[in-house]
Design an enzyme around this catalytic site. Structure first.
Site, mmCIF file in Angstrom:
data_model
loop_
_atom_site.group_PDB
_atom_site.id
_atom_site.type_symbol
_atom_site.label_atom_id
_atom_site.label_comp_id
_atom_site.label_asym_id
_atom_site.label_seq_id
_atom_site.Cartn_x
_atom_site.Cartn_y
_atom_site.Cartn_z
ATOM 1 C CB SER A 45 7.488 4.043 -10.934
ATOM 2 O OG SER A 45 7.308 3.115 -11.978
ATOM 3 C CD GLU A 80 15.156 3.198 -12.896
ATOM 4 O OE1 GLU A 80 14.246 2.493 -12.433
ATOM 5 O OE2 GLU A 80 15.330 4.382 -12.561
ATOM 6 C CG HIS A 101 11.613 0.668 -11.197
ATOM 7 N ND1 HIS A 101 11.809 1.895 -11.789
ATOM 8 C CD2 HIS A 101 10.270 0.555 -11.025
ATOM 9 C CE1 HIS A 101 10.640 2.482 -11.973
ATOM 10 N NE2 HIS A 101 9.686 1.697 -11.504
#
Length: 422
Positions: free
Chosen positions: A186, A306, A362
């Site tokens: 990320s 995600e 995510h």
């Protein structure tokens, strides 16, 4: 049972602990404490001397709870501005010259830390015979606030300073400074992309769910949010803000005026992110960003759902399309550019979806490539996972990541081929 172990370099003796799986050295300072007059300023590398107690985990940067806590759960760690520390796991602090991997955590430049159990590197170190280094860097306003006439991107400079420390000293911990992989997820992955536009001191990268350039603010955009932030603090300058308690800086993130300034920007970015300041990062980064994939071999990828981890998003078609634009397509483009530049590049997708709510969201791959599933006990994103699922995915991912760290193929053909973990 823990036993004492030491690493020595120069006039410093660093005391760690020998655990069942690997030796751990915690809270090693790589820069002077960024407090008082040093708040908001670039990091100042520190010279370690004498006896250094690295036997106890240290703090993470001051932060508010993560916006992904509903998916990941939360962690419990002390917080302090004096946080510019490294944690090192190694099979032994000897002269073996093992491959090294440096972890840059995610958290939208606002949360997380290298010194939390989620990212314990002992299993990577012991099973791969590698040295693992986790980095704390400054978060939110302390690391990424930008106001006119003042330095920007000091959190990114923290990461760069930490990597430079590793290059200088990792041989004392059994590592090879000529074989460094930087790994990030990320915001951490995006930090790697930014570092590759500069003069990287590493040869390989693992980039997990990085937005790969989407997060960069222009100086004007960053200054506008910065001025709103100062107004929320009730001060006229960074000098005045240096005198405030850190809690005031955290509280200002939720100020209505700051939220309005962010909404008016209209980009959908996090409140804090790297800034095209003309010094650390160029005003026009496109040329440098286009050249960056040619500077490191890469393992890069994303997850199938995600956006399902983010508030207000899910697994619907619109959320998935948004995730493809922000994470999936940029990863594929980066791998393609790396191959075109003569680099090795591998693509992956993580598609294991144990729960209907979060799917393959995510961050969901993190427990498996670290082999730290137990540290995520109770994480809602793992609801529905069986012990067999966990063992299977760790058995697939952890060795693949280690092969890349050792300079090998992770085990499937290079991009555009895609390895899907399900």
């Amino acid at each position: 049972m823990q036993n004492s172990v030491i690493a020595t370099f120069g006039t410093a003796t660093v005391h760690g602990v020998r655990q069942a799986a690997a030796c751990r050295f915690s809270a090693i300072p790589y820069a002077e404490p960024p407090v008082g007059e040093r708040r908001f300023l670039p990091p100042v590398p520190c010279a370690l001397e004498g006896q250094i107690d690295a036997t106890r985990p240290g703090p993470v940067a001051p932060q508010l709870p993560s916006r992904l806590a509903d998916a990941m759960g939360d962690f419990d760690a002390p917080q302090s501005e004096d946080c510019l520390h490294l944690t090192v796991w190694t099979p032994a602090p000897d002269a073996a010259h093992r491959p090294v991997v440096i972890w840059l955590h995610g958290g939208a430049w606002q949360s997380g830390g290298g010194a939390i159990e989620w990212y314990d590197g002992s299993r990577l170190a012991s099973e791969g015979d590698v040295v693992v280094v986790n980095v704390n860097y400054r978060l939110a306003a302390l690391g990424w606030l930008c106001v006119p006439g003042e330095p920007a991107n000091v959190g990114l400079l923290d990461c760069e300073t930490a990597i430079a420390w590793v290059v200088r000293h990792i041989a004392a911990f059994g590592g090879d400074p000529a074989r460094i992989t930087v790994m990030g997820q990320s915001a951490g992955g995006s930090n790697i992309a930014a570092l590759l536009t500069r003069k990287p001191a590493f040869q390989r990268a693992i980039i997990q769910s990085g937005s790969m350039g989407r997060g960069y603010r222009s100086r004007a955009q960053a200054d506008a949010i910065g001025l709103a932030f100062l107004q929320a603090l009730g001060v006229a300058s960074l000098d005045d803000a240096r005198a405030l308690p850190v809690q005031a800086l955290l509280d200002a993130q939720n100020d209505p005026g700051v939220k309005t300034a962010l909404a008016e920007e209209g980009t959908g970015r996090s409140l804090f992110s790297p800034v095209l300041d003309g010094k650390v990062l160029p005003f026009d980064i496109e040329v440098d960003l286009a050249a960056a994939p040619g500077k490191a071999d890469v393992l890069i990828g994303s997850t199938a759902d995600e956006m399902a981890a983010f508030p207000g998003m899910g697994r619907d078609a619109d959320s998935r399309a948004y995730g493809r634009r922000v994470f999936v397509a940029p990863a594929a483009a980066w791998a393609q550019a790396a191959r075109a530049a003569g680099r090795n590049a591998w693509l992956y997708e993580f598609a294991f979806a144990p729960s209907d709510r979060f799917g393959a969201c995510h961050c969901i791959e993190l427990p498996f490539m670290f082999g730290n599933v137990g540290a995520y006990a109770g994480a809602p994103m793992l609801d529905g996972m069986t012990p067999g699922d966990a063992d299977r995915l760790v058995g697939q991912m952890l060795p693949a990541w280690l092969r890349l760290i050792r300079g090998e193929s992770p085990g499937w053909p290079q991009a555009p081929a895609l390895r899907t973990f399900v």
